[in-house]
Design a protein around this motif. Structure first.
Motif, PDB file in Angstrom:
ATOM      1  N   GLY A  71      29.288  30.460  33.311  1.00 21.26           N
ATOM      2  CA  GLY A  71      28.250  30.303  32.243  1.00 21.26           C
ATOM      3  C   GLY A  71      28.492  31.298  31.134  1.00 21.26           C
ATOM      4  N   PRO A  72      27.595  31.738  30.434  1.00 19.59           N
ATOM      5  CA  PRO A  72      28.075  32.685  29.457  1.00 19.59           C
ATOM      6  C   PRO A  72      28.408  33.889  29.608  1.00 19.59           C
ATOM      7  CG  PRO A  72      25.707  32.671  29.950  1.00 19.59           C
ATOM      8  CD  PRO A  72      26.399  31.662  30.840  1.00 19.59           C
ATOM      9  N   ALA A  73      28.476  34.486  31.237  1.00 18.49           N
ATOM     10  CA  ALA A  73      29.115  35.724  31.583  1.00 18.49           C
ATOM     11  C   ALA A  73      30.321  35.681  32.231  1.00 18.49           C
ATOM     12  CB  ALA A  73      28.004  36.265  32.669  1.00 18.49           C
ATOM     13  N   ALA A  74      31.228  36.824  32.182  1.00 23.90           N
ATOM     14  CA  ALA A  74      32.484  36.982  32.817  1.00 23.90           C
ATOM     15  C   ALA A  74      32.328  37.554  34.140  1.00 23.90           C
ATOM     16  CB  ALA A  74      33.267  38.023  31.707  1.00 23.90           C
ATOM     17  N   ILE A  75      33.006  37.192  35.084  1.00 28.93           N
ATOM     18  CA  ILE A  75      33.151  37.677  36.409  1.00 28.93           C
ATOM     19  C   ILE A  75      33.931  38.669  36.315  1.00 28.93           C
ATOM     20  CG2 ILE A  75      33.814  37.157  38.741  1.00 28.93           C
ATOM     21  CD1 ILE A  75      33.800  34.011  37.850  1.00 28.93           C
ATOM     22  N   LEU A  76      33.669  39.793  36.900  1.00 33.13           N
ATOM     23  CA  LEU A  76      34.247  41.036  37.239  1.00 33.13           C
ATOM     24  C   LEU A  76      34.935  41.482  38.351  1.00 33.13           C
ATOM     25  CD1 LEU A  76      35.227  42.833  34.443  1.00 33.13           C
ATOM     26  CD2 LEU A  76      33.260  44.489  35.254  1.00 33.13           C
ATOM     27  N   PHE A  77      36.225  41.798  38.528  1.00 39.24           N
ATOM     28  CA  PHE A  77      36.570  42.387  39.859  1.00 39.24           C
ATOM     29  C   PHE A  77      37.007  43.644  39.588  1.00 39.24           C
ATOM     30  CE2 PHE A  77      37.027  37.647  40.135  1.00 39.24           C
ATOM     31  CZ  PHE A  77      36.491  37.466  41.640  1.00 39.24           C
ATOM     32  N   VAL A  78      36.534  44.722  40.611  1.00 38.04           N
ATOM     33  CA  VAL A  78      36.598  45.943  40.491  1.00 38.04           C
ATOM     34  C   VAL A  78      37.517  46.363  41.732  1.00 38.04           C
ATOM     35  CG1 VAL A  78      35.876  48.321  40.244  1.00 38.04           C
ATOM     36  CG2 VAL A  78      34.663  46.278  39.162  1.00 38.04           C
ATOM     37  N   GLY A  79      38.804  46.745  41.602  1.00 31.08           N
ATOM     38  CA  GLY A  79      39.728  46.997  42.920  1.00 31.08           C
ATOM     39  C   GLY A  79      39.956  48.528  42.977  1.00 31.08           C
ATOM     40  N   ILE A  80      39.882  49.128  43.933  1.00 36.57           N
ATOM     41  CA  ILE A  80      40.470  50.356  44.427  1.00 36.57           C
ATOM     42  C   ILE A  80      41.540  50.335  45.466  1.00 36.57           C
ATOM     43  CG2 ILE A  80      38.562  51.572  43.562  1.00 36.57           C
ATOM     44  CD1 ILE A  80      37.810  52.188  46.544  1.00 36.57           C
ATOM     45  N   GLU A  81      42.262  51.552  45.550  1.00 31.19           N
ATOM     46  CA  GLU A  81      43.046  51.815  46.685  1.00 31.19           C
ATOM     47  C   GLU A  81      42.883  53.162  47.124  1.00 31.19           C
ATOM     48  OE1 GLU A  81      47.497  53.023  47.750  1.00 31.19           O
ATOM     49  OE2 GLU A  81      47.518  50.987  46.662  1.00 31.19           O
ATOM     50  N   GLU A  82      42.095  53.525  48.300  1.00 30.41           N
ATOM     51  CA  GLU A  82      41.562  54.471  48.793  1.00 30.41           C
ATOM     52  C   GLU A  82      43.176  55.431  49.199  1.00 30.41           C
ATOM     53  OE1 GLU A  82      38.405  54.521  51.443  1.00 30.41           O
ATOM     54  OE2 GLU A  82      37.005  53.508  50.184  1.00 30.41           O
ATOM     55  N   ARG A  83      43.045  56.507  49.293  1.00 32.34           N
ATOM     56  CA  ARG A  83      43.993  57.556  49.939  1.00 32.34           C
ATOM     57  C   ARG A  83      44.270  57.019  51.487  1.00 32.34           C
ATOM     58  NH1 ARG A  83      42.297  61.731  48.373  1.00 32.34           N
ATOM     59  NH2 ARG A  83      43.384  62.055  46.496  1.00 32.34           N
ATOM     60  N   ASN A  84      45.421  56.963  51.746  1.00 32.39           N
ATOM     61  CA  ASN A  84      45.762  56.478  53.245  1.00 32.39           C
ATOM     62  C   ASN A  84      45.635  55.046  53.538  1.00 32.39           C
ATOM     63  OD1 ASN A  84      46.809  59.027  53.605  1.00 32.39           O
ATOM     64  ND2 ASN A  84      44.952  60.036  54.250  1.00 32.39           N
ATOM     65  N   ALA A  85      44.991  54.418  52.755  1.00 32.15           N
ATOM     66  CA  ALA A  85      44.587  53.056  53.217  1.00 32.15           C
ATOM     67  C   ALA A  85      45.741  52.016  52.944  1.00 32.15           C
ATOM     68  CB  ALA A  85      43.524  52.397  51.935  1.00 32.15           C
ATOM     69  N   PRO A  86      45.797  50.978  53.857  1.00 32.95           N
ATOM     70  CA  PRO A  86      47.006  50.025  54.141  1.00 32.95           C
ATOM     71  C   PRO A  86      47.419  49.385  52.617  1.00 32.95           C
ATOM     72  CG  PRO A  86      45.157  49.133  55.110  1.00 32.95           C
ATOM     73  CD  PRO A  86      44.624  50.451  54.736  1.00 32.95           C
ATOM     74  N   HIS A  87      48.380  49.415  52.221  1.00 32.37           N
ATOM     75  CA  HIS A  87      48.884  48.770  50.690  1.00 32.37           C
ATOM     76  C   HIS A  87      50.384  48.283  50.979  1.00 32.37           C
ATOM     77  CE1 HIS A  87      50.267  52.848  50.684  1.00 32.37           C
ATOM     78  NE2 HIS A  87      51.437  52.427  49.678  1.00 32.37           N
ATOM     79  N   PRO A  88      50.579  47.271  50.292  1.00 34.07           N
ATOM     80  CA  PRO A  88      52.039  46.738  50.120  1.00 34.07           C
ATOM     81  C   PRO A  88      52.891  47.646  49.553  1.00 34.07           C
ATOM     82  CG  PRO A  88      50.744  45.491  48.898  1.00 34.07           C
ATOM     83  CD  PRO A  88      49.770  46.382  49.557  1.00 34.07           C
ATOM     84  N   ALA A  89      54.153  47.700  49.940  1.00 34.02           N
ATOM     85  CA  ALA A  89      55.207  48.560  49.289  1.00 34.02           C
ATOM     86  C   ALA A  89      56.078  47.589  48.350  1.00 34.02           C
ATOM     87  CB  ALA A  89      55.717  49.551  50.199  1.00 34.02           C
ATOM     88  N   PHE A  90      56.225  47.651  47.080  1.00 34.44           N
ATOM     89  CA  PHE A  90      56.975  46.783  46.449  1.00 34.44           C
ATOM     90  C   PHE A  90      58.398  47.379  46.104  1.00 34.44           C
ATOM     91  CE2 PHE A  90      52.558  45.574  45.113  1.00 34.44           C
ATOM     92  CZ  PHE A  90      52.710  44.467  45.632  1.00 34.44           C
ATOM     93  N   ARG A  91      59.417  46.726  45.751  1.00 37.77           N
ATOM     94  CA  ARG A  91      60.572  47.231  45.381  1.00 37.77           C
ATOM     95  C   ARG A  91      60.597  47.831  43.891  1.00 37.77           C
ATOM     96  NH1 ARG A  91      62.116  42.110  46.110  1.00 37.77           N
ATOM     97  NH2 ARG A  91      62.812  42.268  44.081  1.00 37.77           N
TER      98      ARG A  91
END
Length: 321
Positions: A71-91
């Motif tokens: 509608g007239p509003a934007a959808i907001l996504f807020v992401g975080i990465e916590e210390r020692n949380a799983p995360h992908p490693a990129f080249r």
């Protein structure tokens, strides 16, 4: 956010707020720290909000993305990465010299413009049964045919750019174009390689191409799709979820076991997002993990009972081998 602002006739406000990456912290703690609330004006500075996120104790990375529009509003996504949380490693960024012709890059820009124009007119339907994208829009199809022709004649050059090109945009174009190669199995490894690229646009194009391969029943490993469910980049999560839905559309117990082992926590979080069109795909994937049919999962969704499916998925043990 500037794109969202330009797309709306008046000053945009925040609609749905969707948080991800939370493990030890809470969504309420994250939103309070950056003073974000539904109904408030969209924050003008993405960088400032991300800096504030990274000042929260226990947070190592912050990410905010605005999506137009509800509608007239934007959808907001807020992401975080916590210390020692799983995360992908990129080249790391490639340091080669490979480069695509300028006219091919211009054609790719034209293709994106054609797709955007088709979407505005409600004509962005996409057919993936050929193993690559075939847009309903005739103008977009002209560009797709050109990509297929270029891939047929210059596959080695496209591969070289995808693996060694120093410019992220060039690699993104290469990831899109190589998906139009006639021999899909021959280039699947190249696209799997591109899924670990440091640039998110390269990864997104690679995932979309591989998803089309999966639609065409080309066997693909689910490993990196599951790893990207932990990414702080929204497109990594969204596109990987779509690909995993395709891979598990037919009985694929190995993929479901992998999702259960490596991506369950992220899917549970995403399935609870407030925006239905973003929450439904991970919710359907959780239903498959829980051993439900899609019709059963849709029935839970229609009744507003998301937690029943989430609890079933969490409680489902891995298969006995």
């Amino acid at each position: 956010m500037l794109v969202v602002s330009a797309a709306m006739a008046q000053a945009p406000r925040i609609g749905d707020l969707n948080v991800y990456g939370v493990r030890k912290l809470t969504a309420e703690r994250i939103l309070a720290a950056v003073h974000l609330r539904s109904g408030e004006p969209l924050p003008p500075s993405k960088g400032e909000i991300e800096d504030q996120l990274e000042q929260i104790p226990g947070v190592v990375l912050g990410r905010i993305e605005a999506v137009c529009c509800d509608g007239p509003a934007a959808i907001l996504f807020v992401g975080i990465e916590e210390r020692n949380a799983p995360h992908p490693a990129f080249r790391t960024e490639p340091a080669g010299e490979a480069k695509l012709p300028d006219d091919l890059v211009e054609a790719y820009h034209g293709y994106l413009a054609a797709v955007a124009h088709a979407a505005q007119g409600g004509k962005a339907a996409e057919d993936l049964t050929a193993g690559h994208s075939r847009m309903a829009d005739p103008q977009a199809r002209v560009f797709e045919d050109r990509f297929a022709q270029f891939a047929a004649s210059n596959l080695a050059d496209v591969r070289d750019v995808l693996r060694n090109g120093p410019e992220a945009e060039q690699r993104a174009v290469a990831a899109a174009v190589i998906g139009y190669a006639a021999d899909k199995k021959k280039v699947a490894d190249d696209l799997q390689f591109a899924m670990r690229d440091p640039d998110e646009a390269v990864r997104a194009n690679a995932i979309r191409a591989l998803n089309a391969f999966a639609v065409a029943k080309i066997a693909l490993p689910a490993t990196w799709f599951a790893e990207l469910l932990h990414s702080i980049v929204l497109s990594d999560r969204v596109e990987s979820t779509k690909a995993l839905l395709t891979l598990t559309d037919r009985a694929n117990h190995d993929a479901l076991d992998l999702i259960r082992a490596r991506g369950l926590e992220s899917l549970v979080e995403m399935a609870q997002w407030k925006t239905p069109r973003y929450a439904l795909p991970p919710f359907l994937l959780l239903g498959r993990v829980a051993g439900l049919t899609d019709a059963q999962t849709q029935d839970y969704w229609a009744k507003g009972n998301r937690m029943a499916v989430i609890q079933k998925a969490v409680a489902t043990p891995p298969r006995k081998r």
